[in-house]
Design a protein around this motif. Structure first.
Motif, PDB file in Angstrom:
ATOM      1  N   THR A   1       1.337  -1.180   0.213  1.00  0.00           N
ATOM      2  CA  THR A   1      -0.024  -0.363  -0.142  1.00  0.00           C
ATOM      3  C   THR A   1       0.612   1.407  -0.194  1.00  0.00           C
ATOM      4  N   LEU A   2       0.750   1.914  -1.454  1.00  0.00           N
ATOM      5  CA  LEU A   2       1.351   3.147  -0.612  1.00  0.00           C
ATOM      6  C   LEU A   2       0.978   4.619  -1.058  1.00  0.00           C
ATOM      7  N   LEU A   3       1.365   6.180  -1.240  1.00  0.00           N
ATOM      8  CA  LEU A   3       1.104   6.982  -2.632  1.00  0.00           C
ATOM      9  C   LEU A   3       2.362   7.867  -2.438  1.00  0.00           C
ATOM     10  N   LEU A   4       2.026   9.227  -2.739  1.00  0.00           N
ATOM     11  CA  LEU A   4       3.361   9.587  -3.560  1.00  0.00           C
ATOM     12  C   LEU A   4       3.117  10.947  -2.176  1.00  0.00           C
ATOM     13  N   SER A   5       3.957  11.251  -2.545  1.00  0.00           N
ATOM     14  CA  SER A   5       3.576  12.914  -1.305  1.00  0.00           C
ATOM     15  C   SER A   5       4.999  13.828  -1.773  1.00  0.00           C
TER      16      SER A   5
END
Length: 430
Positions: A85-89
């Motif tokens: 599970t990941l995101l960009l920031s």
């Protein structure tokens, strides 16, 4: 009188957030849980949650846990999150994408690009891998201000310490990190991924930083509380189950059948979905079958299974040669995408049919551990059982007959307890 030291673990799941506190001896003394709002599936293959919902859940669960810790003082903290599970920031940790969940498969079109450059046994060749998700998010260009690629546990830890530059070896495995070499591989650059996006990777239990005053006000945690690099939810659950020595194994008897074993050396086989996490100087290898409790529930209610479980004739095998699957296809321990279910003949005797299904799943479990041994893992010296099926004493006897190793119910299945054990290990400096 001095306050008792406790170690805090936080587990961010898909439907809820749990926090646990353990003593210096590893004994759980408090647990608190809150629900997460449902995720979104904007189209087929997509699965998202809002990162801010994770943070709000973390804040609520820590306040709830602290209210249960009368006379106790948190000494360290670690988190676990769902694998992949990941995101960009941006550089300050502000999310620039939704959180793409462990089962989000929008990265499938990127798989040929990955296959062209990544080693065959790297843990990146699934549509749900972190790397496939990253490539899908930047397929038309990185969002303005993008600076970081972070997994769920890494982003939350970053918010606690106000430093979004660090990650851990287990979460980063599916992004391409090579734990054997101890670094990010050069082939990631061939996919257009700059090194500046990637976290500086620490081993599980490595010190990340300390809770900031701002995070302390939001969470109730003491400012300055040490925060240690966490892990994935499945690794945390294995630690909570009680593994510690080479040959210790965990079988999760949930909707699917998941096997893990602690080894001295990494074990991998991409066709079977087998890869290894480095944890405290050893390697946790495992694989997952499509068989398991979901097949049982297709034929029996929970009440029926409880009643029939008391009628098992473990000394009298049924002779039914089942391979219990809900639909064609298996990867571990047999790699056959069209393997058909084998569920006939079905006797009129419901108890015999139930026992035949349990025998079939036990046979798959035995074949799974045999495959892991063939790939280089040790033979199981102890098998800890978790999941709903672990409480079935008859099934436990059936499995023990096939597995030739002691089979016992795990001390706990709470991943938050495993994360707390990571915090205790990190604080000890071992």
């Amino acid at each position: 009188m001095a306050a008792t030291e406790v170690f805090v673990g936080i587990d961010i799941g898909t439907s809820g957030c749990r926090a646990a506190a353990i003593t210096t001896s590893g004994q759980p003394i408090a647990l608190h849980k809150i629900d997460l709002p449902p995720g979104r599936q904007p189209q087929a293959g997509y699965s998202e949650q809002a990162p801010e919902a994770w943070w709000q859940a973390l804040c609520a669960v820590t306040w709830g846990l602290l209210a249960r810790l009368d006379g106790c003082r948190p000494a360290a903290l670690a988190l676990d999150g769902t694998s992949g599970t990941l995101l960009l920031s941006d550089d300050a940790g502000q999310p620039l994408s939704p959180g793409l969940m462990y089962d989000d498969a929008r990265g499938r079109p990127a798989l040929p690009r990955i296959a062209a450059v990544a080693p065959p046994n790297a843990a990146v060749h699934a549509a749900t891998s972190s790397l496939a998700k990253l490539l899908s998010l930047v397929a038309t260009g990185a969002p303005p201000g993008m600076a970081r690629v972070l997994h769920q546990a890494e982003w939350l830890a970053g918010r606690l310490i106000n430093d979004y530059t660090r990650g851990d070896e287990t979460n980063c495995l599916k992004l391409g990190y090579d734990p054997t070499a101890g670094g990010w591989p050069a082939w990631l650059a061939d996919l257009g991924i700059p090194g500046s996006w990637l976290p500086r990777v620490l081993p599980v239990g490595g010190r990340l930083g300390a809770v900031t005053p701002a995070a302390a006000r939001s969470t109730g945690l003491p400012a300055g509380l040490p925060v240690f690099a966490g892990t994935t939810d499945s690794v945390a659950a294995a630690l909570a189950a009680g593994i510690g020595a080479s040959g210790d194994a965990v079988t999760s008897l949930g909707s699917t059948l998941v096997l893990k074993i602690l080894a001295e050396h990494p074990v991998s086989s991409a066709p079977h979905g087998v890869y290894s996490h480095r944890v405290f100087g050893r390697w946790l290898a495992g694989g997952a079958s499509n068989s398991g409790g979901a097949v049982l529930r297709a034929f029996f209610t929970d009440r029926e299974m409880a009643e029939l479980g008391r009628c098992l004739r473990t000394d009298l095998p049924t002779g039914l040669d089942y391979y219990p699957l809900l639909s064609p296809g298996e990867r571990f321990p047999t790699n056959d995408p069209v393997l058909p279910p084998r569920l006939t003949p079905q006797p009129d005797d419901r108890a015999r049919f139930f026992q035949g299904l349990l025998e079939g799943i036990a046979t798959i479990e035995c074949a799974g551990y045999t495959l892991l041994q063939r790939l280089g893992a040790p033979a199981p010296r102890l098998i800890l059982s978790t999941g709903g099926g672990a409480a079935n004493v008859g099934w436990q006897k059936l499995r023990q007959r096939r597995l030739n190793a002691p089979v016992v119910v795990a001390q706990t299945a709470e991943a938050a307890v495993g994360a707390a054990l990571v915090a205790r290990r990190g604080a000890s400096g071992d």
